[in-house]
Design an enzyme around this catalytic site. Structure first.
Site, PDB file in Angstrom:
ATOM      1  N   ARG A  50       0.833  -1.202   0.000  1.00 49.71           N
ATOM      2  CA  ARG A  50       0.000   0.000   0.000  1.00 49.71           C
ATOM      3  C   ARG A  50       0.868   1.252   0.000  1.00 49.71           C
ATOM      4  NH1 ARG A  50      -3.654  -1.264   5.156  1.00 49.71           N
ATOM      5  NH2 ARG A  50      -1.564  -1.789   5.908  1.00 49.71           N
ATOM      6  N   ASP A  52       0.841   5.652   0.478  1.00 45.50           N
ATOM      7  CA  ASP A  52       0.107   6.694   1.190  1.00 45.50           C
ATOM      8  C   ASP A  52      -0.394   7.774   0.241  1.00 45.50           C
ATOM      9  OD1 ASP A  52       0.580   5.481   3.648  1.00 45.50           O
ATOM     10  OD2 ASP A  52       2.469   6.564   3.946  1.00 45.50           O
ATOM     11  N   TYR A 110      11.855   1.440  -3.206  1.00 49.48           N
ATOM     12  CA  TYR A 110      11.306   2.788  -3.328  1.00 49.48           C
ATOM     13  C   TYR A 110      12.401   3.719  -3.843  1.00 49.48           C
ATOM     14  CZ  TYR A 110       6.918   2.039  -0.762  1.00 49.48           C
ATOM     15  OH  TYR A 110       5.662   1.624  -0.379  1.00 49.48           O
ATOM     16  N   ARG A 197      10.164   8.229   3.894  1.00 50.96           N
ATOM     17  CA  ARG A 197      10.065   9.685   4.013  1.00 50.96           C
ATOM     18  C   ARG A 197      10.761  10.191   5.272  1.00 50.96           C
ATOM     19  NH1 ARG A 197       3.832  10.576   3.613  1.00 50.96           N
ATOM     20  NH2 ARG A 197       4.442  12.707   4.186  1.00 50.96           N
TER      21      ARG A 197
END
Length: 261
Positions: A50, A52, A110, A197
């Site tokens: 998932r 965000d 990522y 992040r």
């Protein structure tokens, strides 16, 4: 039914993340609606990971148990007909029933794209993070190496994270630059909520000289989110895709993503 794996690319700025929600517009809801329209029967999907609100994906992998027989190219073209311009199926292939988009994944990747500029982005708004201070790439790479291996990443974990354990294996972090753009690539066994992040925020703090290189090691040992930098913007974050056993032959990087710095 035959099991199909599909790759989905999307810009996340207009959506409240991947996961379907009762009130908000999400990527999963759009994809399921489009698949259902194409198949003319309800279709539900399972994803690899998932994302965000505001986060993008280059190769989000999903699987479905196809309720109707169509060739693979038709699933791509037919479903894209019903999707908005910022979401598109990239590929489709049949897999055996042992394949599971989430549980068969052995790792995830990522990338964070960061603009270093005195002024905020305009053309790239929503697609890149931004820092107006110059960055020291060598310092950031040195700090990043402190995170490699298996660690408790509690200092980089959102308070809303639902993962059973904060212990993950960081396999690599690579930092490169092309002109005014920095790209930070992360490869791990799995990621915690906001983990990338939060790490990016800390690396930027090191890169600007606000924190020393060894601060990263201190944060790992502290296991305290309050000690780390603020969570960085979702704008520049891309889910590059999951890893699978080679026997599934899942595509890893569609060529259409080569525009990324």
């Amino acid at each position: 039914m035959s099991r199909l794996a599909l790759g989905v690319a999307y810009r996340g700025g207009a959506y409240c993340g991947w996961q379907r929600q009762s009130q908000d517009d999400t990527v999963q809801a759009r994809v399921e609606q489009a698949l259902s329209q194409f198949a003319d029967v309800p279709v539900t999907v399972t994803c690899a990971g998932r994302t965000d609100t505001g986060v993008h994906a280059i190769n989000q992998v999903i699987h479905i148990d196809a309720p109707v027989a169509r060739d693979e190219a038709s699933w791509v073209r037919g479903t894209n007909r019903y999707l908005p311009a910022d979401v598109a199926i990239q590929w489709c292939q049949q897999v055996d029933d042992s394949f599971h988009a989430r549980f068969a994944a052995t790792g995830r990747r990522y990338a964070y794209v960061l603009l270093e500029s005195p002024v905020r982005p305009a053309l790239e708004a929503g697609l890149v993070g931004w820092t107006f201070r110059p960055l020291d790439g060598d310092a950031m790479q040195q700090a990043a190496q402190r995170l490699l291996g298996e660690h408790d990443f509690s200092s980089f974990r959102s308070s809303q994270c639902q993962a059973a354990s904060p212990v993950k294996q960081m396999r690599s972090i690579d930092i490169s630059r092309r002109g005014a753009y920095w790209r930070l690539d992360f490869h791990a066994s799995a990621f915690l909520h906001h983990m990338v992040r939060n790490i990016v925020g800390c690396l930027v703090a090191v890169g600007t000289g606000a924190r020393p290189v060894d601060w990263m090691a201190e944060l790992l040992l502290a296991r305290d989110r309050e000690r780390a930098a603020p969570t960085f913007s979702p704008d520049g974050l891309y889910f590059v895709g999951p890893d699978y056993d080679a026997r599934y032959a899942i595509p890893t990087r569609p060529s259409a993503s080569d525009w990324l710095p």
